[in-house]
Motif scaffolding. Structure first.
Motif: not given
Length: 247
Positions: A159, A162, A165-166, A223, A225-231
């Motif tokens: 969580n 994010q 990423i944001s 960060s 283009g990242r997907d947080r769960r995969a990252w």
């Protein structure tokens, strides 16, 4: 002799905590952010020294923000160790703010607070973290969410990633280990898990032989283009690698 030495260390540490509390209450309001950060880092370095713990830094700490630092979580000693290596703003449990004296020290170090019992509070904290990262801060989180015994690395919660990423901020992995200063073998004296009592953990640390607090910094990662769960899974593997490479 071990008990006597530990008692002297404890008295010196209590005096140092009191001095830190006084500095925050009396001096911090008139200091710049950079001056406050420098005070916190020096205070943490001194505290490790008073407890008979030598800091070893491997790799390169973030020179400046914005950076989200993620690290494995072993003990109450983790925060002191990372602060001594590089001042950061930690994301801490909200109840820490209510602890006498410790709450003041945590506030003075610039901590952000999360109510872990409320799942929705993560969204609020992510918003504040993203704002702080956009302002150029270095923020640190323990994505395991709790301390481990040091033998295994617990799964990472995604969580709080994010916020990076944001805001477009990079994430830098790091790893911690505590070791016997003479043998170099991993020490579990600072362990603080499950039913461990904080005071007993502090006492075990103080009466142990001299320790090394080792923090190893990895390379920062974009960060974009990242997907947080995969990252989170990828960063978990990165921290595992850092732990294996620690000397």
């Amino acid at each position: 002799m071990h008990a006597l030495s530990a008692s002297l260390k404890l008295l010196r540490a209590i005096a140092h905590v009191s001095r830190g509390w006084w500095i925050i209450r009396s001096k911090f309001p008139s200091l710049s952010v950079a001056e406050r950060e420098a005070h916190v880092q020096r205070w943490a370095e001194r505290m490790l020294n008073l407890m008979g713990i030598r800091l070893t830094v491997q790799g390169t700490p973030p020179a400046h923000g914005p950076v989200l630092l993620i690290c494995n979580h072993l003990s109450w000693l983790d925060i002191l160790t990372i602060h001594a290596a590089r001042h950061v703003r930690f994301v801490s449990k909200s109840n820490v703010r209510q602890w006498p004296v410790i709450g003041t020290l945590s506030d003075g170090a610039g901590s952000l607070y999360i109510e872990r019992e409320r799942r929705r509070d993560a969204m609020r904290v992510v918003h504040h973290m993203a704002e702080a990262l956009r302002d150029g801060d270095v923020i640190a989180v323990f994505p395991e969410g709790t301390t481990s015994d040091g033998h295994v690395l617990l799964p990472f919660h995604a969580n709080l990633l994010q916020a990076a990423i944001s805001s477009g901020a990079p994430v830098q992995p790091a790893a911690l280990r505590f070791a016997d200063a003479e043998s170099g073998e991993t020490s579990y004296a600072p362990r603080y898990i499950g039913d461990d009592n904080l005071l007993s953990s502090v006492w075990n640390t103080l009466k142990s032989p001299p320790l090394l607090a080792i923090v190893r910094f990895g390379e920062a990662q974009s960060s974009h283009g990242r997907d947080r769960r995969a990252w989170a899974k990828s960063l978990h593997a990165d921290v595992q690698d850092l732990r294996r490479d620690m000397k």
